[in-house]
Design an enzyme around this catalytic site. Structure first.
Site, mmCIF file in Angstrom:
data_model
loop_
_atom_site.group_PDB
_atom_site.id
_atom_site.type_symbol
_atom_site.label_atom_id
_atom_site.label_comp_id
_atom_site.label_asym_id
_atom_site.label_seq_id
_atom_site.Cartn_x
_atom_site.Cartn_y
_atom_site.Cartn_z
ATOM 1 N N ASP A 252 9.686 143.144 -39.649
ATOM 2 C CA ASP A 252 9.986 142.189 -40.717
ATOM 3 C C ASP A 252 9.595 142.825 -42.047
ATOM 4 O O ASP A 252 8.404 142.909 -42.382
ATOM 5 C CB ASP A 252 9.207 140.885 -40.511
ATOM 6 C CG ASP A 252 9.716 140.075 -39.327
ATOM 7 O OD1 ASP A 252 10.219 140.686 -38.360
ATOM 8 O OD2 ASP A 252 9.593 138.838 -39.360
ATOM 9 N N LYS B 25 15.658 136.603 -43.596
ATOM 10 C CA LYS B 25 14.538 135.680 -43.417
ATOM 11 C C LYS B 25 14.151 135.093 -44.767
ATOM 12 O O LYS B 25 14.162 135.794 -45.782
ATOM 13 C CB LYS B 25 13.372 136.452 -42.787
ATOM 14 C CG LYS B 25 12.078 135.690 -42.595
ATOM 15 C CD LYS B 25 11.049 136.600 -41.924
ATOM 16 C CE LYS B 25 9.662 135.973 -41.871
ATOM 17 N NZ LYS B 25 8.671 136.895 -41.244
ATOM 18 N N LYS C 3 16.362 133.521 -40.069
ATOM 19 C CA LYS C 3 14.992 133.131 -39.737
ATOM 20 C C LYS C 3 14.344 132.400 -40.907
ATOM 21 O O LYS C 3 13.968 133.025 -41.898
ATOM 22 C CB LYS C 3 14.155 134.358 -39.368
ATOM 23 C CG LYS C 3 12.689 134.025 -39.038
ATOM 24 C CD LYS C 3 11.900 135.262 -38.658
ATOM 25 C CE LYS C 3 10.425 134.947 -38.449
ATOM 26 N NZ LYS C 3 9.625 136.145 -38.074
#
Length: 353
Positions: free
Chosen positions: A190, A253, A289
């Protein structure tokens, strides 16, 4: 400078609208007109089109408000949605006081997210329900990998990297951190973007930074954190989403969870519309996400329903949808406990996450 696509780690010639006819696309665009207008891009174009992207914030906010008014599901339907949510959770600990022992406990909870007797009562004990991934800092990746391996499960370990959470580190340092996390055993990375590149309109610089991060990830999946609460506008959220996908992100995300404003529905709508347009134009499915501030079972169901509404049922699986959360699982298990037993769980009834 010409922008070249680096999708799924492979240079390809894009077949625009490969899975949607022009007539179908026109119908979809008519329905989206109140929300977005952006010029179609091509693999050989520069990024000048990005400045022409327009987002209608009042329309987005109204749509998000309508979503929040949707009647929630009850009974067995609610339990089913909650179990689906569990399988999409990136169970996370990102604290300065993380230790091997609390990572070990987190991994155990990841493998056994819901009490076995509760799953048996719903005839779901043999369905292999686990969370989607365990997310930690790079320094704790080895702890998580070893614990999950010893437990005999194949839950992937995700690591934040690239100067998380601020992104205020040199690119060379970001790339080195990514490579180390992968070397330690992380199968998902991430990353965080440099928000300054968005705020100053340096879209080619943003593309190049994310592209190099994608390359450093190797075979690991890459989720690109936009830190939407610090991007200044919904238009910038849409632009950053498109650039991140063009540069090869497997997921986009919302947040690090450390910003003042994290995952909110208007931002989710904008990012999902970007994912949808990217899919229409390239045929590639990019995951979504939301992360940060998602603490209740009701909020989790709202996000699931929004994904179903905007992207379709095919996105409701861990390969394309994740919920970034540290405390969400606790509330979901409490709701399932109440569904099965008819009573509310006491503090000692459920294992700590």
């Amino acid at each position: 400078m010409k922008a070249q696509y680096a999708l799924r780690r492979t240079k390809i010639n894009l077949q625009l609208l490969s899975e949607v006819s022009h007539s179908t696309l026109k119908g979809h665009r008519n329905r989206l007109e109140a929300f977005f207008f952006s010029f179609f891009f091509s693999p050989t174009s520069d990024l000048g089109w990005i400045s022409k992207v327009y987002v209608n914030p009042p329309a987005v906010v109204r749509h998000a408000e309508q979503i929040q008014k949707w009647r929630t599901v009850k009974g067995n339907w609610q339990a089913a949605w909650l179990l689906k949510a569990v399988t999409c959770i990136d169970l996370t600990t990102l604290s300065g006081d993380d230790t091997p022992s609390n990572v070990h406990r987190l991994c155990f909870k990841a493998k056994h997210p819901i009490r076995e007797d509760l799953l048996k009562a719903m005839d779901m004990h043999d369905k292999g329900i686990t969370v989607a991934a365990v997310c930690v800092y790079p320094a704790r990746v080895t702890d998580a990998v070893n614990t999950l391996k010893a437990a005999g499960c194949n839950i992937p370990v995700a690591s934040v990297a690239a100067g998380f959470p601020s992104g205020q580190t040199p690119l060379e340092t970001k790339l080195a951190e990514i490579r180390l996390a992968v070397q330690y055993g992380a199968r998902e990375i991430d990353i965080v973007i440099s928000r300054s590149l968005v705020l100053s309109g340096q879209w080619e610089g943003l593309y190049e930074e994310i592209r190099q991060c994608r390359e450093a990830c190797g075979e690991a999946h890459m989720k690109t954190i936009l830190a939407t609460g610090e991007l200044g506008s919904l238009a910038n959220v849409y632009k950053a989403s498109m650039i991140a996908m063009m540069a090869g992100s497997d997921f986009i995300k919302t947040s690090t969870g450390k910003e003042v404003e994290n995952a909110i529905l208007p931002v989710g709508v904008v990012m999902m519309r970007a994912i949808k347009e990217f899919y229409w134009q390239t045929g590639f499915k990019v995951g979504f996400k939301p992360a940060g501030g998602i603490r209740t079972a009701k909020e989790a169901i709202t996000w699931l329903m929004l994904v179903k509404e905007e992207l379709g049922v095919e996105w409701l699986k861990p390969e394309l949808f994740r919920l970034g959360a540290s405390s969400l699982l606790e509330d979901i298990e409490k709701q399932i406990f109440h569904h099965v037993t008819g009573s509310y769980a006491l503090q000692h009834d459920l294992a700590m996450a």
